[in-house]
Design a protein around this motif. Sequence first.
Motif, short mmCIF file in Angstrom:
data_model
loop_
_atom_site.label_atom_id
_atom_site.label_comp_id
_atom_site.label_asym_id
_atom_site.label_seq_id
_atom_site.Cartn_x
_atom_site.Cartn_y
_atom_site.Cartn_z
N ILE A 89 36.59 11.87 45.39
CA ILE A 89 35.52 11.99 44.38
C ILE A 89 34.15 11.82 45.03
O ILE A 89 33.21 12.56 44.74
CB ILE A 89 35.73 10.95 43.26
CG1 ILE A 89 36.99 11.29 42.46
CG2 ILE A 89 34.52 10.88 42.35
CD1 ILE A 89 37.35 10.25 41.42
N LEU A 90 34.04 10.85 45.94
CA LEU A 90 32.76 10.61 46.60
C LEU A 90 32.37 11.81 47.49
O LEU A 90 31.20 12.19 47.55
CB LEU A 90 32.81 9.33 47.42
CG LEU A 90 32.93 8.04 46.61
CD1 LEU A 90 33.03 6.84 47.53
CD2 LEU A 90 31.73 7.87 45.68
N LYS A 91 33.37 12.39 48.18
CA LYS A 91 33.08 13.57 48.98
C LYS A 91 32.67 14.75 48.10
O LYS A 91 31.78 15.52 48.45
CB LYS A 91 34.31 13.96 49.81
CG LYS A 91 34.57 13.06 51.01
CD LYS A 91 35.77 13.53 51.81
CE LYS A 91 35.54 14.91 52.41
NZ LYS A 91 36.67 15.34 53.27
N LEU A 92 33.32 14.86 46.95
CA LEU A 92 32.98 15.93 46.01
C LEU A 92 31.56 15.76 45.48
O LEU A 92 30.84 16.74 45.25
CB LEU A 92 33.98 15.95 44.86
CG LEU A 92 33.81 17.02 43.78
CD1 LEU A 92 34.01 18.40 44.38
CD2 LEU A 92 34.79 16.78 42.64
N ALA A 93 31.14 14.50 45.32
CA ALA A 93 29.81 14.22 44.77
C ALA A 93 28.72 14.21 45.83
O ALA A 93 27.54 14.22 45.48
CB ALA A 93 29.82 12.86 44.05
N ALA A 94 29.08 14.20 47.10
CA ALA A 94 28.10 13.98 48.16
C ALA A 94 27.04 15.08 48.21
O ALA A 94 25.84 14.80 48.21
CB ALA A 94 28.81 13.86 49.51
N VAL A 95 27.47 16.33 48.25
CA VAL A 95 26.51 17.43 48.42
C VAL A 95 25.61 17.55 47.20
O VAL A 95 24.37 17.61 47.31
CB VAL A 95 27.25 18.76 48.68
CG1 VAL A 95 26.26 19.90 48.83
CG2 VAL A 95 28.13 18.65 49.92
N VAL A 96 26.21 17.58 46.01
CA VAL A 96 25.41 17.67 44.78
C VAL A 96 24.52 16.44 44.63
O VAL A 96 23.40 16.52 44.13
CB VAL A 96 26.33 17.84 43.56
CG1 VAL A 96 25.51 17.90 42.28
CG2 VAL A 96 27.16 19.09 43.69
N GLY A 97 25.01 15.28 45.09
CA GLY A 97 24.22 14.06 44.99
C GLY A 97 22.94 14.14 45.80
O GLY A 97 21.88 13.69 45.34
N VAL A 98 23.01 14.71 47.00
CA VAL A 98 21.80 14.85 47.82
C VAL A 98 20.81 15.80 47.14
O VAL A 98 19.60 15.53 47.10
CB VAL A 98 22.18 15.35 49.23
CG1 VAL A 98 20.93 15.73 50.02
CG2 VAL A 98 22.97 14.30 49.98
N VAL A 99 21.30 16.91 46.59
CA VAL A 99 20.43 17.83 45.88
C VAL A 99 19.81 17.16 44.65
O VAL A 99 18.63 17.36 44.33
CB VAL A 99 21.21 19.09 45.46
CG1 VAL A 99 20.34 20.01 44.61
CG2 VAL A 99 21.72 19.84 46.69
N THR A 100 20.60 16.32 43.97
CA THR A 100 20.13 15.66 42.76
C THR A 100 19.00 14.68 43.05
O THR A 100 18.12 14.48 42.20
CB THR A 100 21.30 14.94 42.07
OG1 THR A 100 22.33 15.88 41.79
CG2 THR A 100 20.87 14.29 40.76
N VAL A 101 19.01 14.05 44.21
CA VAL A 101 17.92 13.13 44.55
C VAL A 101 16.59 13.88 44.56
O VAL A 101 15.60 13.44 43.96
CB VAL A 101 18.18 12.47 45.92
CG1 VAL A 101 16.95 11.70 46.40
CG2 VAL A 101 19.37 11.53 45.84
N GLY A 102 16.54 15.03 45.22
CA GLY A 102 15.33 15.82 45.21
C GLY A 102 14.98 16.33 43.82
O GLY A 102 13.80 16.34 43.42
N MET A 103 15.99 16.75 43.06
CA MET A 103 15.74 17.23 41.70
C MET A 103 15.18 16.13 40.82
O MET A 103 14.31 16.38 39.96
CB MET A 103 17.05 17.76 41.10
CG MET A 103 16.91 18.32 39.69
SD MET A 103 15.95 19.85 39.62
CE MET A 103 17.19 21.00 40.23
N THR A 104 15.64 14.90 41.01
CA THR A 104 15.15 13.78 40.21
C THR A 104 13.66 13.57 40.42
O THR A 104 12.90 13.36 39.46
CB THR A 104 15.92 12.50 40.57
OG1 THR A 104 17.32 12.70 40.33
CG2 THR A 104 15.44 11.32 39.72
#
Length: 372
Positions: A89-104
């Motif tokens: 789950i963490l690996k699945l969330a890793a890439v989108v999570g990095v993009v989400t930081v910038g989006m936030t």
Amino acid sequence: MSDVTPTPTATPAAQLPAQSPPVDPARTEAGGRPGPAGGLSWWRGDGGEGTRRNLALVGVLAVLVVIGALTRSDLYSDPDWVWDNVLSILKLAAVVGVVTVGMTFVIIGGGIDLSVGAIVALAGVWCTTLATQSYGAGGMIFSALTVGLAVGLVNGLLISYGRLVPFIATLAMLVAARGLAAEISDKQTQVSGNAFINGLAGDKLLGIPLLVYILAAVVAAGWVLLNRTTFGRRTVAVGGNPEAARLAGIDVRRHTVLLYALSGLCCGIAAIMLTAQANSAQAAMANLYELDAIAAAIIGGTLLSGGRGTIIGSLLGVVIFATITNLFAINGLSTEAQNMVKGGIIVAAVLIQQVQFHSLTRFLTRNRATTT
């Protein structure tokens, strides 16, 4: 005749008005009423809103875990499988999570970026060309980060100095970046032959994948930047009221450019991570990542109109969506049902935000009128 002023007689102590003991601000609730001991006024006020929301998101995660345990008790009864599933789950969330930081950052600053998925694709394709791979892992990483940063700067310049609406500018960039990625790759999948890049997805440190460490580093840097620096305070000010921020001496246009550049830089990092996972890159990669990032930020409490948001909340939003995807996968449910559930969650989160925002506006208006 004597001109002497008579000395006033002292008032007896019994006639002095009784004085109230000093009130502890930590024990005072909103509206001036004394609150319970222990500083619960902070918890109930605006200062504790982020904490309350994050705890609610943790509760949602707990509910999802319980649902998984009930529906697939045969899997959840194995501790080794549970740990491996958490890492998945963490690996699945890793890439989108990095993009989400910038989006936030972009949304808190009052903007929106629909081009993040296309930027990831363009940076991934650019860094996996044969010419770029000839420079090794350093050349590939530098290329991806530079492309992401450059495209983000173009977005920011079009919005700030070209005065384009963020929706239109980033939508145009979405189309243009996908087209350029397809042109560079000749609509083919480009294989990454660099062992270091490919190993980022499979290698582990202390039993945890390296991609999770990259996500943690980006989240930590984003949290410090938003909560402990002038840049973060200016981001909130620009998103909350751009005109007031301008009158306060903030260069709103330059700051907006920096926000979109930051989003592009996060996309460059995500491009390396996604390339490592697939050992390749293509123009169609990172499809709909912009929707996932926006949805995760909204779920995490970022206000679409700008001026409010947290990095930790956005991270929890990403993990919640990754957990839902995992939950549907282990139960063999369709992707269509998964998308419907995600859509319902997004709508519910926006409705909750609107109710809270209108309640806060009414409270401030009533409080202002009472003070006047």
